[in-house]
Design an enzyme around this catalytic site. Structure first.
Site, mmCIF file in Angstrom:
data_model
loop_
_atom_site.group_PDB
_atom_site.id
_atom_site.type_symbol
_atom_site.label_atom_id
_atom_site.label_comp_id
_atom_site.label_asym_id
_atom_site.label_seq_id
_atom_site.Cartn_x
_atom_site.Cartn_y
_atom_site.Cartn_z
ATOM 1 N N CYS A 88 -1.907 8.754 6.153
ATOM 2 C CA CYS A 88 -0.488 8.552 6.986
ATOM 3 C C CYS A 88 -0.714 8.767 8.349
ATOM 4 O O CYS A 88 -0.070 7.992 9.393
ATOM 5 C CB CYS A 88 0.552 9.380 6.325
ATOM 6 S SG CYS A 88 0.870 8.968 4.715
ATOM 7 N N ASP B 294 2.822 2.281 2.797
ATOM 8 C CA ASP B 294 3.285 2.833 4.153
ATOM 9 C C ASP B 294 3.198 1.521 4.972
ATOM 10 O O ASP B 294 2.338 0.860 4.819
ATOM 11 C CB ASP B 294 2.283 3.860 4.592
ATOM 12 C CG ASP B 294 2.377 5.164 3.874
ATOM 13 O OD1 ASP B 294 3.113 5.841 3.502
ATOM 14 O OD2 ASP B 294 1.077 5.169 3.270
ATOM 15 N N CYS C 36 0.792 -1.165 -0.070
ATOM 16 C CA CYS C 36 -0.005 0.149 -0.025
ATOM 17 C C CYS C 36 0.835 1.284 -0.239
ATOM 18 O O CYS C 36 0.327 2.283 -0.170
ATOM 19 C CB CYS C 36 -0.909 0.350 1.267
ATOM 20 S SG CYS C 36 -1.933 -1.504 1.493
ATOM 21 N N CYS D 154 6.439 7.447 2.654
ATOM 22 C CA CYS D 154 6.671 8.765 2.014
ATOM 23 C C CYS D 154 7.150 9.529 3.204
ATOM 24 O O CYS D 154 7.240 9.356 4.246
ATOM 25 C CB CYS D 154 5.528 9.229 1.437
ATOM 26 S SG CYS D 154 4.045 9.453 2.420
#
Lengths: 129, 390
Positions: A104, A37, A35, A60
């Site tokens: 995130c 992360d 995915c 990221c």
């Protein structure tokens, strides 16, 4: 790099509390590389408070900054306080995240919660033994 | 701080002669090229000159060149325009799996309108097999579209062979063959007759021209429906007042590219090869994506295992290096690159995508600077990664 706030960039470039705790009291791993992360949180608990916390993150810039910020916020908190951390609180502390990076923030809070749950279930097991 | 621009697939710097050629059409000759009075004269002449310049770049006739606002628009015009205009003949089109989104999403729109789309797969280098494309052609196929080279992995497709195989399988006129040459026009030699294509898309901002000007080559006799209806601009096939200054810039860039292209490619290939060599030998777990030799000059694409592309891109940017990535997080849509998926790169590895696209302003020192800066970034991010075990 205007998409990220100064604070996000600071935590991304100088992440706090990176690493693992070999004898951690609780470990929480969420996400997966497919995915995009993945976060692993390690906590030490002392007297109902998070006395030490470390993380490792694949992801990221936002994912790394969130991990760092969550670790910083959670350190010293009681378990009850730490469980209440949510994605908006983390994003606010980072002076905001782009809308498509809010997940995130969610992931960071979730990884911390999982680490606490791991600790609590270990405690419960110890008491029954 | 040293600045290294390695993202020429996103935009190229404008050649000085391109800017010079454009300025009069912003300052003095701002008239509408359709106007019959004298204010229309200069813009009209300049636009028709640009049409000749673009036609000459690809071996076409000026009347076969239609100006658009971008490569994406040219692709939309080709795919939807041909499919919609010829639907009495059939409602089936064929595209490759690694086409640009402007082609793939046009095909999706057609599906919603009741068309059928066959997507032809590619091999692990991203190469399209001509026989696979020919095999996908049916009696009701009106259009086949395969890109000349892929922007994400640099692989150059054997368009002449594919077009030939398609034509052998089809009837006299159908299916039409379109190629998206946005990544190759002004960079590789192109002759529409030698390639055997009926339609071809290009964009000026890929070869030192400005944004806002692209073109679609439509071979004489090909039936195509306009997407923008209105006035008689572009022979009625694309209404709306033309962006004269940008078109003049595109034309000038085409003229320069026609004579300089070979020299540009000769200059870039060694830079590309050195970066590929150094990336894949000096850093562990770095894999080239795309074809090792049949690739665009100046195009380097890799996947770095255990870490994510956007975080590398950010660190590189802070040290003056501009690159691109096909990772999920880099795309605003948060979707994995369909190109990396199509060539079989595992989803986790695809997250570590980095794309370097070089241009004439780059030097071997730029390559070496990247190799000074990137390995410590990768080391640092890997130390932070739960997937990496040193």
């Amino acid at each position: 790099m205007a998409v990220y706030s100064e604070k996000v960039l600071d935590h991304f470039m100088n992440p706090r509390n990176v690493g693992e705790i070999p004898d951690a009291d609780g470990v929480g791993i969420v996400g997966n590389p497919v995915c995009g992360d993945m976060m692993a949180f390690y906590i030490k608990v002392d007297n109902g408070r998070i006395s030490d916390i470390k993380f490792k993150t694949f992801g990221c810039g936002a994912a790394i900054a969130v991990s760092s910020m969550v670790s910083e916020m959670a350190k010293g908190m009681t378990l009850e306080e730490a469980k209440k951390l949510n994605r908006n609180m983390v994003a606010d502390e980072l002076d905001g995240l782009p809308p498509n990076k809010m997940h995130c923030s969610n992931l960071g809070a979730e990884a911390l919660r999982k680490a606490i749950e791991d600790y609590e279930s270990k405690q419960a097991q110890e008491q029954t033994q | 701080m040293r600045e290294v621009y390695f993202d020429h697939a996103a935009a190229t710097p404008l050649l000085p002669e391109v800017v010079e050629a454009m300025i009069p059409f912003l300052k003095e000759h701002w008239g509408n090229p359709l106007s019959l009075h004298r204010f229309g004269e200069k813009p009209r002449e300049a636009m028709e000159k640009a049409r000749v310049q673009v036609a000459e770049l690809i071996g076409a006739r000026p009347k076969e060149i239609y100006f658009t606002a971008s490569g994406s628009e040219a692709n939309n015009m080709a795919i939807k325009g041909v499919a919609l205009m010829n639907q009495k003949r059939g409602k089936h089109i064929v595209v490759s799996a690694i086409e640009h989104h402007s082609v793939l999403n046009s095909a999706k729109t057609l599906e919603k309108l009741g068309f059928e789309v066959t997507i032809v797969p590619v091999d692990k280098y991203g190469l399209v097999n001509p026989d696979d494309v020919a095999a996908a052609v049916r009696k009701d196929t009106t259009l086949v579209s395969v890109m000349h080279a892929n922007n994400e992995i640099g692989t150059i497709e054997p368009i002449a062979e594919i077009a030939r195989a398609v034509k052998e399988r089809g009837t006299r006129h159908f299916p039409y063959f379109h190629t998206d040459a946005v990544a190759t026009a002004g960079i590789l030699p192109i002759d529409v007759d030698e390639l055997g294509v009926d339609l071809l898309s290009l964009a000026g901002n890929q070869f030192y021209g400005p944004h806002g000007a692209g073109a679609l080559f439509v071979r004489r006799g090909v039936r195509i429906m306009p997407l923008i209806d209105g006035g008689i601009q572009e022979s009625g096939r694309r209404a709306g007042t033309e962006n004269v200054a940008a078109i003049v810039g595109l034309g000038t860039a085409a003229e320069v590219a026609k004579t300089q292209r070979e020299e540009w490619a000769r200059y870039l290939a060694p830079l590309r090869d050195r970066l590929i060599e150094r990336l894949t030998t000096e850093i562990d777990h770095v894999y080239l994506t795309g074809h090792p030799t049949q690739r665009l000059p100046g195009h380097v694409s890799v996947c770095v295992e255990f870490i994510e592309g956007e975080s590398m891109l950010l660190f590189l940017s802070m040290q003056g290096i501009a690159v691109s990535s096909g990772s999920t997080c880099t795309s605003r849509a948060l979707k994995a690159s369909h190109v990396l998926t199509a060539i079989g790169v595992p989803a986790a590895l695809a997250q570590g995508s980095l794309v370097f696209t070089m241009g004439q302003g780059n030097t071997m020192e730029d390559v070496d600077y990247v190799m000074d800066v990137l390995p410590p970034i990768i080391r640092r991010l890997r130390e932070m990664s739960p997937l990496y075990k040193a």
